[in-house]
Design a protein around this motif. Sequence first.
Motif, PDB file in Angstrom:
ATOM      1  N   ASN B  36       0.843  -1.186   0.000  1.00 42.93           N
ATOM      2  CA  ASN B  36       0.000   0.000   0.000  1.00 42.93           C
ATOM      3  C   ASN B  36       0.883   1.242   0.000  1.00 42.93           C
ATOM      4  O   ASN B  36       1.194   1.805   1.046  1.00 42.93           O
ATOM      5  CB  ASN B  36      -0.903  -0.023   1.234  1.00 42.93           C
ATOM      6  CG  ASN B  36      -1.827   1.169   1.270  1.00 42.93           C
ATOM      7  OD1 ASN B  36      -1.995   1.849   0.257  1.00 42.93           O
ATOM      8  ND2 ASN B  36      -2.403   1.424   2.417  1.00 42.93           N
ATOM      9  N   PHE B  37       1.280   1.681  -1.202  1.00 43.95           N
ATOM     10  CA  PHE B  37       2.212   2.813  -1.272  1.00 43.95           C
ATOM     11  C   PHE B  37       1.590   4.123  -0.811  1.00 43.95           C
ATOM     12  O   PHE B  37       2.280   5.119  -0.671  1.00 43.95           O
ATOM     13  CB  PHE B  37       2.762   2.958  -2.693  1.00 43.95           C
ATOM     14  CG  PHE B  37       3.923   2.065  -2.965  1.00 43.95           C
ATOM     15  CD1 PHE B  37       5.048   2.119  -2.149  1.00 43.95           C
ATOM     16  CD2 PHE B  37       3.912   1.174  -4.018  1.00 43.95           C
ATOM     17  CE1 PHE B  37       6.123   1.282  -2.398  1.00 43.95           C
ATOM     18  CE2 PHE B  37       4.986   0.340  -4.256  1.00 43.95           C
ATOM     19  CZ  PHE B  37       6.096   0.392  -3.444  1.00 43.95           C
ATOM     20  N   ARG B  92      -1.398  -7.793 -10.135  1.00 42.88           N
ATOM     21  CA  ARG B  92      -0.956  -7.165  -8.887  1.00 42.88           C
ATOM     22  C   ARG B  92      -0.361  -5.779  -9.110  1.00 42.88           C
ATOM     23  O   ARG B  92      -0.531  -4.884  -8.303  1.00 42.88           O
ATOM     24  CB  ARG B  92       0.084  -8.050  -8.210  1.00 42.88           C
ATOM     25  CG  ARG B  92      -0.512  -9.103  -7.318  1.00 42.88           C
ATOM     26  CD  ARG B  92       0.495 -10.177  -7.038  1.00 42.88           C
ATOM     27  NE  ARG B  92       1.828  -9.627  -6.845  1.00 42.88           N
ATOM     28  CZ  ARG B  92       2.276  -9.184  -5.688  1.00 42.88           C
ATOM     29  NH1 ARG B  92       1.526  -9.250  -4.634  1.00 42.88           N
ATOM     30  NH2 ARG B  92       3.481  -8.717  -5.587  1.00 42.88           N
ATOM     31  N   VAL B  93       0.342  -5.648 -10.238  1.00 43.03           N
ATOM     32  CA  VAL B  93       1.010  -4.381 -10.474  1.00 43.03           C
ATOM     33  C   VAL B  93       0.006  -3.231 -10.611  1.00 43.03           C
ATOM     34  O   VAL B  93       0.258  -2.124 -10.168  1.00 43.03           O
ATOM     35  CB  VAL B  93       1.914  -4.523 -11.717  1.00 43.03           C
ATOM     36  CG1 VAL B  93       2.028  -3.223 -12.456  1.00 43.03           C
ATOM     37  CG2 VAL B  93       3.291  -4.992 -11.291  1.00 43.03           C
ATOM     38  N   THR B  98      -1.920   1.871  -8.616  1.00 37.95           N
ATOM     39  CA  THR B  98      -3.045   2.641  -8.095  1.00 37.95           C
ATOM     40  C   THR B  98      -2.705   3.203  -6.721  1.00 37.95           C
ATOM     41  O   THR B  98      -2.994   4.362  -6.413  1.00 37.95           O
ATOM     42  CB  THR B  98      -4.284   1.746  -7.992  1.00 37.95           C
ATOM     43  OG1 THR B  98      -4.466   1.127  -9.245  1.00 37.95           O
ATOM     44  CG2 THR B  98      -5.499   2.554  -7.645  1.00 37.95           C
ATOM     45  N   ALA B  99      -2.060   2.363  -5.905  1.00 35.50           N
ATOM     46  CA  ALA B  99      -1.686   2.833  -4.571  1.00 35.50           C
ATOM     47  C   ALA B  99      -0.712   3.998  -4.664  1.00 35.50           C
ATOM     48  O   ALA B  99      -0.835   5.007  -3.954  1.00 35.50           O
ATOM     49  CB  ALA B  99      -1.063   1.684  -3.780  1.00 35.50           C
ATOM     50  N   LEU B 100       0.252   3.858  -5.569  1.00 33.17           N
ATOM     51  CA  LEU B 100       1.220   4.935  -5.773  1.00 33.17           C
ATOM     52  C   LEU B 100       0.488   6.212  -6.200  1.00 33.17           C
ATOM     53  O   LEU B 100       0.758   7.309  -5.691  1.00 33.17           O
ATOM     54  CB  LEU B 100       2.189   4.496  -6.879  1.00 33.17           C
ATOM     55  CG  LEU B 100       3.639   4.941  -6.826  1.00 33.17           C
ATOM     56  CD1 LEU B 100       4.275   4.558  -5.518  1.00 33.17           C
ATOM     57  CD2 LEU B 100       4.403   4.311  -7.987  1.00 33.17           C
TER      58      LEU B 100
ATOM     59  N   ILE C 300      -4.090  16.180 -10.399  1.00 39.48           N
ATOM     60  CA  ILE C 300      -4.805  15.718 -11.594  1.00 39.48           C
ATOM     61  C   ILE C 300      -4.071  14.556 -12.275  1.00 39.48           C
ATOM     62  O   ILE C 300      -4.677  13.545 -12.613  1.00 39.48           O
ATOM     63  CB  ILE C 300      -4.997  16.885 -12.581  1.00 39.48           C
ATOM     64  CG1 ILE C 300      -5.909  17.932 -11.943  1.00 39.48           C
ATOM     65  CG2 ILE C 300      -5.580  16.407 -13.897  1.00 39.48           C
ATOM     66  CD1 ILE C 300      -6.009  19.212 -12.712  1.00 39.48           C
ATOM     67  N   MET C 301      -2.722  14.703 -12.432  1.00 40.12           N
ATOM     68  CA  MET C 301      -1.983  13.668 -13.162  1.00 40.12           C
ATOM     69  C   MET C 301      -2.134  12.285 -12.519  1.00 40.12           C
ATOM     70  O   MET C 301      -2.495  11.329 -13.197  1.00 40.12           O
ATOM     71  CB  MET C 301      -0.501  14.029 -13.285  1.00 40.12           C
ATOM     72  CG  MET C 301      -0.209  15.331 -13.975  1.00 40.12           C
ATOM     73  SD  MET C 301      -0.603  15.369 -15.719  1.00 40.12           S
ATOM     74  CE  MET C 301       0.535  14.184 -16.344  1.00 40.12           C
ATOM     75  N   PRO C 302      -1.827  12.137 -11.205  1.00 39.33           N
ATOM     76  CA  PRO C 302      -2.004  10.794 -10.634  1.00 39.33           C
ATOM     77  C   PRO C 302      -3.462  10.350 -10.600  1.00 39.33           C
ATOM     78  O   PRO C 302      -3.732   9.155 -10.686  1.00 39.33           O
ATOM     79  CB  PRO C 302      -1.439  10.913  -9.215  1.00 39.33           C
ATOM     80  CG  PRO C 302      -1.162  12.324  -8.974  1.00 39.33           C
ATOM     81  CD  PRO C 302      -1.241  13.073 -10.244  1.00 39.33           C
ATOM     82  N   LEU C 303      -4.386  11.302 -10.524  1.00 39.30           N
ATOM     83  CA  LEU C 303      -5.799  10.934 -10.522  1.00 39.30           C
ATOM     84  C   LEU C 303      -6.174  10.295 -11.854  1.00 39.30           C
ATOM     85  O   LEU C 303      -6.896   9.296 -11.903  1.00 39.30           O
ATOM     86  CB  LEU C 303      -6.647  12.193 -10.273  1.00 39.30           C
ATOM     87  CG  LEU C 303      -8.067  11.928  -9.791  1.00 39.30           C
ATOM     88  CD1 LEU C 303      -8.061  11.194  -8.473  1.00 39.30           C
ATOM     89  CD2 LEU C 303      -8.836  13.234  -9.659  1.00 39.30           C
TER      90      LEU C 303
END
Lengths: 384, 291, 336
Positions: B36-37, B92-93, B98-100, C300-303
């Motif tokens: 969970n990053f 998994r990646v 998503t966590a990152l 916004i970018m990571p979203l």
Amino acid sequence: MKILRFAGIVPLIGLLAGCGSGAPSAKIGLNVELTGEMPAVGASAKNAAELFISQQNAAGGIPIGDQKVPLELVIGDNAAKADQAAAVANKLIVQDDVLAMVGPNASACAIPASEIAEALKCPMISPWSTNPKTTIDVTTGKPKDYVFRACFTDTFQARVLAKFVLNNLKKTSAAALYDVASEAPNGQANLFRETFEANGGKIVAFETYTTGDRDFSAQLTKIKAANPAVIFLPCYYNDVPLIVQQARRLGITADFVGSDTWSTPEIIKLGGDEINGSYFCNHYSAKILTDTARKFMSDYKSRYGQDPDDIAALTYDAFGILTEAIKTAGKMDRQAVRGALSKISAYDGVTGSFKYEGSGDPVKSAVILQIKDGQFVWVANATP
Amino acid sequence: MEYFAQQAINAIQLGAIYALIALGYSLVYGVLTMINFAHGDLFMVGAFFCLIIASLFPLPFVVILVLVMLSTGFLGALIERVAYRPLRSAPRVSAIITALGCGLVIENLVSSLSPYAKPMPALFSVTGYNLGGLSISSLQILIIGVSILLMVGLDFFIRRTSFGMAMRAISFDSRTVPLLGIPLNKVISVTFLIGAGLGGAAGMLYGLAYPVIAASMGVLVGWKAFIAAVVGGIGSIRGAVVGGFILGLVEVMTVAVLPSTYRDLIAYSLLLVILIFKPYGLLGKAPNQKV
Amino acid sequence: MGKVMDFLKKLGENRVILPVLLVVGFILTLAISQFAPLEQGLQSVLRELHLNTYVIALVGINVILCASLNLVNGYMGEFSVGHAGFMSLGAYASSIVTVKLLPDMPDALFFFPVIVGGVVAALAGFLLALLSFKTRGDYLAIITLAFLMIVKSALENIPYVGGPRGMLGIPKLTTLAWAFFWAVVTIWVLRNLLYSKFGRAIAAIREDEIAANSMGVRVREAKILAFSVSAFFAGVAGALFAHLLVFATPATFGIFTSTEILVMVYLGGIGSLAGSIIGAVVYTLLSNWLLPLGTWRMVIMPLILVLLMLFRPKGIMGFRELPWFLPKREARRKDS
């Protein structure tokens, strides 16, 4: 299809970033630290720049040749990161085609940006970067042609501080703790060590940390064991409060002395009681005001509801010198502006009188301030 | 000797906080085998929740601690529900990325809403004690005490309660166990609640110990605690605690005896060496490899 | 819309047009730096698009980074977060050549320091590959992370390269032509590697390492090659980046840079060269256009990335390839 949806965003962003064209205006770029580690620095610079521009434009702009030209400010955020400062410098100079650039303030950003300004032959004035390398080309050792600053240099500041500790505070042993990965703190710590030891002082501990660290207990315990009378902390305003609080908790009683990296009121807000009584070197003091400075202070306060710090004052002066040079040059040409800048011999600014003697470093004086009960209190003057 | 004793106190304080954050990584990994990053950023949010709660209501320390743990915990569970659960069957990646991404969103959202660093209010007046030249403050004792209490509590919960048994069962085999009537989603939600809650508590304690809080504070500490969790053996609760204290000790002691510039170099090289000789961490078990 | 897609499809099937386009592109980028009117023309066009040549060169560099990380993270299915570490090795090694060893080198020989940077990074990649035999998955991630931190910390402790303050006075040698050239070389080399015996080996490793091993795939050799090649191009990108920025500091190549590359890879889609290019282009341009938004840009970018993962977990392309990035025989096979 997803790609096309992305493409739909593009014109929208274009509108967001859109800038008008039409009547000629003198574009000045501002490359400052609006986000990241030191947002207070960028905010002060932006405030002062917008104040200056609105004052000039209210008077119809500045006279260039035989017509009055309004000023246009193009702001770029370098996020207090070296690579982004370089990218913003490129954008301002190449894409926005600014006549000159003001900023960046942190030396770690100003040095890379200065390399780009020099390569692209665009005048740049850093209001607050004190590191010698900002205006000196490291490969040749000669001053850069297009890079100027509005403040004194670290070589001068280190001498002022070393003498202040030895002569005014009458302390001969000192320790230093600084951010090894940040340009200005690193340079200041090393220059301080040289001058302090050359003048008969003794450095008993010389410790470092890295940007982003918050636990300094190990370094401070080491400093405590060396028992210095003074601890020199050339650190940015967001690190200093943590260091002084941890030091006092460990039972360290030595005085703290800082450099101009301290100079924003944020440091008082974050520092608590522990920072009370500390000294630092600064560019000007509310105590020694000229008429220009008094007018700036009241204008700034009525516009933003707070007192300007020295970053605001220096940025205001940087714009002042720049417009002076543009007026003298008489045309909107980078090379002519650069020539006029280098010949400025007596500009009366908020932070004192400016004069450039063959390099981008002005001949200026400094002050020592003390933090006392939530105020910056004037202690001493130092002239070159 | 006195000097090293003082450095040891510093190391224990730092190690306790690393351990507390590392627990969150390990707990979630143990149940979901997912890193969970966003945990480092939940830690930062914990400090901000504490700031908000403490400046609105003058409550006693313990009540604030519980509120911070609950609010951060629910935020963690919410993120799991919204962002991780739909990806449970994806590669998994995808979940890691998503966590990152969630971590970056949280960090930058906080930094957009509060660009300036904020001073943390002192929740009680700190008294310093001097024990034969050693200085230790009531705050340090509190931080170390609360951390150890939470770690012991968690260990008890996992080993001695039926819910803890369900968590261990899912960690052992997440396909068969739900068939036996154990509510998978509920257990995972609670795992995130606890993991993020511990992160929030660590954030609050960290904020009290280093009382200038900013949105960027979670990143570096978060990555370091992650390293601690891996060195201890990710997925192992006791390993996370051991890893946290080792990291704290290594960091402080390299500064204590060597020039401080070498700290990161030596600390990370040492951790790399540990991982080369014990690839699954000090207390971790090699995963079953199905052929 | 359909017509456009048909046209694109036809274009993709045409095997002659690609080399022609590449040569024309290279000559154009080369000409731009030689003729001032051409350069000014380009700049005024870019200005209308709120771009500049610096960003365009950065796109090229990011394509190299993204494609080379995709080799390890996408095609081989590992999770490396140390790409910025290889980048910094390449940046420093090449800068030592241009600043300290051969300061009077003619600009046309710029490929030499870039290759030096790549080779130094590849050596580090080789070492890291040796360490990766025993570990996999999350433990490999941590080793690459530790590697990244060790490189940064080591560079900070070497006064010869400027310590934490980095190297200054690096000549600006990265032109659009060089960025374009190296991006094409990267894609070309990777394409040929991926559709060779080696490519099938790493695909087998991604699906199941143990099974691959028992089926006679030389897992170790494949891993060493993948890591070294990936690191080599990261080093090349680092060298280009340093000579574009004209300075290099250890802090420039931190976790954040690694994360950015990861975002590009997964945005574009793992296991796809076309995806790598799309990811790098979209990310670089978008983050440049969103600059005026300040920190909100980084919300916004990571979203976008999170939403993409939720609704399209494989990224934009995800194990699909445009026919241009397939060798001839492969492209024909896909068609039938």
